[in-house]
Design a protein around this motif. Structure first.
Motif, mmCIF file in Angstrom:
data_model
loop_
_atom_site.group_PDB
_atom_site.id
_atom_site.type_symbol
_atom_site.label_atom_id
_atom_site.label_comp_id
_atom_site.label_asym_id
_atom_site.label_seq_id
_atom_site.Cartn_x
_atom_site.Cartn_y
_atom_site.Cartn_z
ATOM 1 N N THR A 106 49.466 22.703 37.399
ATOM 2 C CA THR A 106 48.880 21.838 36.364
ATOM 3 C C THR A 106 47.653 22.633 36.110
ATOM 4 N N VAL A 107 46.694 22.274 35.134
ATOM 5 C CA VAL A 107 45.722 22.896 34.672
ATOM 6 C C VAL A 107 44.744 22.597 35.924
ATOM 7 N N GLU A 108 44.676 21.576 36.515
ATOM 8 C CA GLU A 108 43.731 21.290 37.440
ATOM 9 C C GLU A 108 44.023 21.949 38.411
ATOM 10 N N GLU A 109 45.239 22.312 38.965
ATOM 11 C CA GLU A 109 45.697 23.138 40.257
ATOM 12 C C GLU A 109 45.116 24.553 39.769
ATOM 13 N N LEU A 110 45.604 24.927 38.656
ATOM 14 C CA LEU A 110 45.120 26.294 38.095
ATOM 15 C C LEU A 110 43.682 26.586 38.291
ATOM 16 N N LYS A 111 42.900 25.555 37.841
ATOM 17 C CA LYS A 111 41.458 25.782 38.167
ATOM 18 C C LYS A 111 41.113 25.806 39.759
ATOM 19 N N TRP A 121 39.553 29.049 44.290
ATOM 20 C CA TRP A 121 40.035 29.822 45.709
ATOM 21 C C TRP A 121 40.056 31.202 45.603
ATOM 22 N N CYS A 122 40.505 31.975 44.587
ATOM 23 C CA CYS A 122 40.397 33.249 44.558
ATOM 24 C C CYS A 122 39.212 33.854 44.540
ATOM 25 N N GLU A 123 38.278 33.149 43.852
ATOM 26 C CA GLU A 123 36.709 33.764 43.857
ATOM 27 C C GLU A 123 36.227 33.646 45.013
ATOM 28 N N ALA A 124 36.569 32.722 45.892
ATOM 29 C CA ALA A 124 36.047 32.278 47.157
ATOM 30 C C ALA A 124 36.606 33.154 48.162
ATOM 31 N N ASN A 125 37.900 33.521 47.691
ATOM 32 C CA ASN A 125 38.709 34.377 48.789
ATOM 33 C C ASN A 125 39.386 35.681 48.271
ATOM 34 N N LYS A 126 38.446 36.627 47.968
ATOM 35 C CA LYS A 126 38.659 37.786 47.154
ATOM 36 C C LYS A 126 39.535 38.762 48.070
ATOM 37 N N ARG A 127 40.659 39.292 47.727
ATOM 38 C CA ARG A 127 41.402 40.009 48.379
ATOM 39 C C ARG A 127 41.001 41.540 48.273
ATOM 40 N N VAL A 128 40.578 42.044 49.627
ATOM 41 C CA VAL A 128 40.013 43.200 49.908
ATOM 42 C C VAL A 128 41.217 44.300 50.321
ATOM 43 N N ASN A 129 42.052 43.551 50.975
ATOM 44 C CA ASN A 129 43.456 44.438 51.563
ATOM 45 C C ASN A 129 44.467 43.758 50.766
ATOM 46 N N ILE A 130 44.893 44.583 49.756
ATOM 47 C CA ILE A 130 46.037 44.208 49.061
ATOM 48 C C ILE A 130 47.559 44.583 50.054
#
Length: 75
Positions: free
Chosen positions: A39-44, A49-58
């Motif tokens: 949903t749009v709310e889930e996407l937000k 979450w992505c901003e708070a959990n940036k992936r440094v090791n891909i």
């Protein structure tokens, strides 16, 4: 728009200056949510979450969406 800026914040900022853009931004957001089964709310929530959990090791074979789902199940 900066490449690392939260897209929701960027769209809101642009929409304040260019009112017709709001409609286009909403279509884009809805489309992105739909193709990802969210949903749009889930996407937000996912973007936050992505901003708070940036992936440094891909090196993980899991997508960010999969990792987010796991984080939700464990919270």
């Amino acid at each position: 728009m900066k490449h690392n800026q939260n897209p929701f914040q960027a769209f809101e900022s642009i929409g304040r200056k260019h009112t017709p853009f709001k409609h286009t931004a909403n279509l884009i957001i809805n489309h992105i949510a739909t193709i990802n089964g969210l949903t749009v709310e889930e996407l937000k929530a996912f973007v936050g979450w992505c901003e708070a959990n940036k992936r440094v090791n891909i090196s993980s074979s899991k997508t960010s969406l999969e990792l987010w789902g796991e984080a939700l199940r464990h919270s």
